[in-house]
Write an enzyme that holds these catalytic residues in place. Structure first.
Site, PDB file in Angstrom:
ATOM      1  N   CYS A  88      52.971  -2.025  72.846  1.00 47.20           N
ATOM      2  CA  CYS A  88      52.780  -3.133  74.388  1.00 47.20           C
ATOM      3  C   CYS A  88      53.394  -4.306  74.213  1.00 47.20           C
ATOM      4  CB  CYS A  88      51.633  -2.670  75.185  1.00 47.20           C
ATOM      5  SG  CYS A  88      52.428  -3.332  76.918  1.00 47.20           S
ATOM      6  N   HIS A 220      48.910   4.182  79.384  1.00 49.77           N
ATOM      7  CA  HIS A 220      49.435   2.948  79.405  1.00 49.77           C
ATOM      8  C   HIS A 220      49.618   1.661  80.144  1.00 49.77           C
ATOM      9  CE1 HIS A 220      47.833  -0.554  76.714  1.00 49.77           C
ATOM     10  NE2 HIS A 220      49.033  -1.366  77.221  1.00 49.77           N
ATOM     11  N   GLU A 221      51.072   1.995  80.157  1.00 57.01           N
ATOM     12  CA  GLU A 221      51.963   1.288  81.280  1.00 57.01           C
ATOM     13  C   GLU A 221      50.983   0.961  82.587  1.00 57.01           C
ATOM     14  OE1 GLU A 221      53.465  -1.043  79.643  1.00 57.01           O
ATOM     15  OE2 GLU A 221      53.605  -0.671  77.979  1.00 57.01           O
ATOM     16  N   HIS A 224      48.874  -1.114  83.559  1.00 58.44           N
ATOM     17  CA  HIS A 224      49.290  -2.699  83.555  1.00 58.44           C
ATOM     18  C   HIS A 224      50.076  -2.501  86.136  1.00 58.44           C
ATOM     19  CE1 HIS A 224      48.455  -4.558  79.897  1.00 58.44           C
ATOM     20  NE2 HIS A 224      49.713  -3.036  79.396  1.00 58.44           N
ATOM     21  N   HIS A 230      45.379  -6.018  79.392  1.00 58.99           N
ATOM     22  CA  HIS A 230      44.286  -4.982  77.944  1.00 58.99           C
ATOM     23  C   HIS A 230      43.350  -5.314  77.236  1.00 58.99           C
ATOM     24  CE1 HIS A 230      48.967  -5.100  75.901  1.00 58.99           C
ATOM     25  NE2 HIS A 230      48.777  -4.475  76.729  1.00 58.99           N
TER      26      HIS A 230
HETATM   27 ZN   LIG Z   1      49.429  -2.723  77.809  1.00 55.62          ZN
END
Ligand SMILES: [Zn+2]
Ligand SMILES: [Zn+2]
Length: 510
Positions: A88, A220-221, A224, A230
């Site tokens: 990422c 994962h994104e 965010h 992270h």
């Molecule tokens: Zn990330």
């Protein structure tokens, strides 16, 4: 492979140089990686710095620690893989300004429980409709842990999903196939960008290394876009390097969500109770990323003698220094008042709890104190109680301005200067209007660095601060004095004149 490493560490002494030969990684690309992901402090514009070998080795150690590798400080085989791995594009260490490292790196969440999203396009390999259903599945993984509801909404969605490539206008260009595959912005921005130069697949065969699994990266994104940073817990979804398959969230991810959203109601109320503390204390991860449980621990307080300072301002004739969630108050240079540092939340009563950094603050001519974050401001009485909240457009700034980096009132003309990185406006508080002819470029103030972290008026003089240094400004000559910058810590704070900074940065000009 192994003999290669031994060979080059013996022969070339430092492993960074070793890589030039063995792995075609240049010293420059190592530095670039370390600064990009927050393992080395970013360079200050306008100065010809080189990082010392020790600083780079320290950065490599931090990177190894985060990835769960032995901290050798050398770029061995396992470490060199990280440089080339899909990952990422978001920073791992959100702040590396203090030597002690930031223990909890929570960013802000949405201040509501119903969040809208929209998929702008598909990738060259996956149709938009498939992306939409994979996104819905990804969002459903997170939803129960914040009590969130996601709705697809085409106009002004909170989270906008798109496939883009190379330079796509947000200052974080993608890098073609491999390495960085996606990035996302925390609330209130919320955009998720996927690198369209990747070969995106839907549950591809794990052996097929060229294909990147959209669902794994999307989960994962989304983390965010909901406000998580992270994690160094390898089994967590928020681990920065690409891992497949993603089946469920790790406890570390869940704790992060709980901390972000347990206090949010649908009425936008953000009053945080300590209800989350118990849950957080029962954490099981080795290094908690999302906890404030040990926050009374002195180790968490940044060292004022070795940090970059989020901002500095003079309020009621005293110097306020902000770093992480702390504030120091000094009655004079080098004289920290008793009882400080304090958490700024304990000083500014009514400041929303999700604000975890103060970078822009100033005292109005009427004695009120204003804190800025993104497009919002919070105004406090001279007794530090919240009076009102508003938008920066009320200062007659154009709507494109998304953040003010520094605001101060000049004692030269009593005007309020609103600085956004490279340009500034001049506001008249008496008339409530912007002066004509603005914005102007910061370069109009000669020898003043950009962006400035802070500008203050102290005992009749104007000072600008950036990173660990400061400049005195001559209002008549409209330029910084010749013999600046000087080190902030040793002149403003009770710090020994140590050459400790030199361990991290060498100023070739000095
Ligand atoms: Zn990330
Ligand atoms: Zn982007």
């Amino acid at each position: 492979m192994y003999s290669n490493v031994v060979f080059c560490s013996l022969l070339l002494f430092g492993s960074v140089t070793c890589l030039i030969r063995e792995e075609e990684l240049t010293v420059l690309s190592v530095q670039e990686f370390l600064t990009k992901y927050g393992y080395l402090p970013e360079k200050i514009k306008g100065f010809d710095y080189t990082y010392t070998k020790q600083a780079i080795a320290d950065g490599v150690k931090k990177m190894q620690a985060f990835a769960g590798l032995p901290q050798t400080g050398r770029i061995d085989v396992e470490t060199s893989k990280l440089f080339k791995m899909k990952r990422c594009g978001v920073k791992d260490i959100v702040k590396t300004k203090s030597t002690r490292g930031k223990r909890y790196i929570l960013q802000q969440g949405w201040d509501k429980k119903t969040i809208t999203y929209s998929v702008l396009n598909g990738s060259s390999t996956l149709q938009k409709s498939r992306i939409e259903s994979l996104m819905a599945a990804g969002l459903a993984v997170w939803a129960p842990h914040g009590g969130l509801t996601f709705r697809q909404h085409e106009t002004k969605p909170d989270i906008q999903v798109s496939f883009v490539s190379r330079d796509h206008g947000d200052g974080f260009p993608f890098d073609g196939p491999g390495r960085v595959v996606a990035h996302a912005f925390p609330p209130p921005h919320g955009a998720m960008h996927f690198d369209d130069d990747e070969l995106w697949g839907d549950n591809p065969n794990e052996e097929d290394e060229d294909v990147t699994d959209f669902f794994a990266v999307a989960v994962h994104e989304i983390g965010h876009a909901l406000g998580l940073s992270h994690s160094n817990v390898k089994a967590s979804v928020m681990y920065p390097y690409y891992q497949v398959p993603v089946e469920k969230l790790h406890e570390d991810d869940i704790l992060g969500m709980r901390e972000l959203y347990s206090s949010v109601t649908n009425e936008n109320s953000r009053e945080v109770s300590e209800a989350t503390t118990e849950a957080v204390n029962s954490r099981s991860s080795v290094v908690p990323r999302f906890t404030k449980a040990d926050s009374e621990d002195e180790e968490d307080i940044p060292d004022l003698c070795f940090t970059y300072y989020d901002t500095i301002q003079v309020i009621q004739g005293k110097i306020f220094v902000f770093e992480e969630e702390w504030v120091w108050v000094l009655s004079e240079r080098k004289q920290i008042e008793k009882g400080y540092p304090k958490r700024f939340h304990d000083v500014f009563v009514g400041l929303p709890k999700y604000i975890n950094v103060i970078k822009t603050i100033y005292e109005k001519r009427n004695g009120h104190i204003v804190i800025f974050l993104n497009r919002n401001y919070w105004e406090f009485s001279s007794r530090f109680r919240l009076i009102k909240r508003g938008r920066i457009t009320e200062y007659s700034l154009p709507p494109q301005v998304s953040e003010l980096t520094t605001v101060f009132v000049s004692n030269y003309n009593n005007r309020t200067y609103l600085i956004e990185e490279e340009r500034f406006w001049r506001f008249n508080e008496d008339t409530g209007k912007m002066d004509r002819g603005y914005p102007k470029k910061m370069s109009a103030w000669r020898k003043v660095p950009t962006p400035v972290d802070a500008a203050i008026v102290w005992k009749g003089d104007t000072f600008f601060f950036q990173g660990p240094r400061f400049w005195r400004f001559d209002n008549r000559l409209i330029q910084a004095h010749e013999y600046y910058p000087l080190p902030t810590a040793q002149i403003w704070f009770p710090c020994d004149p140590t050459p400790e900074m030199a361990r991290y940065l060498t100023n070739e000009e000095a």
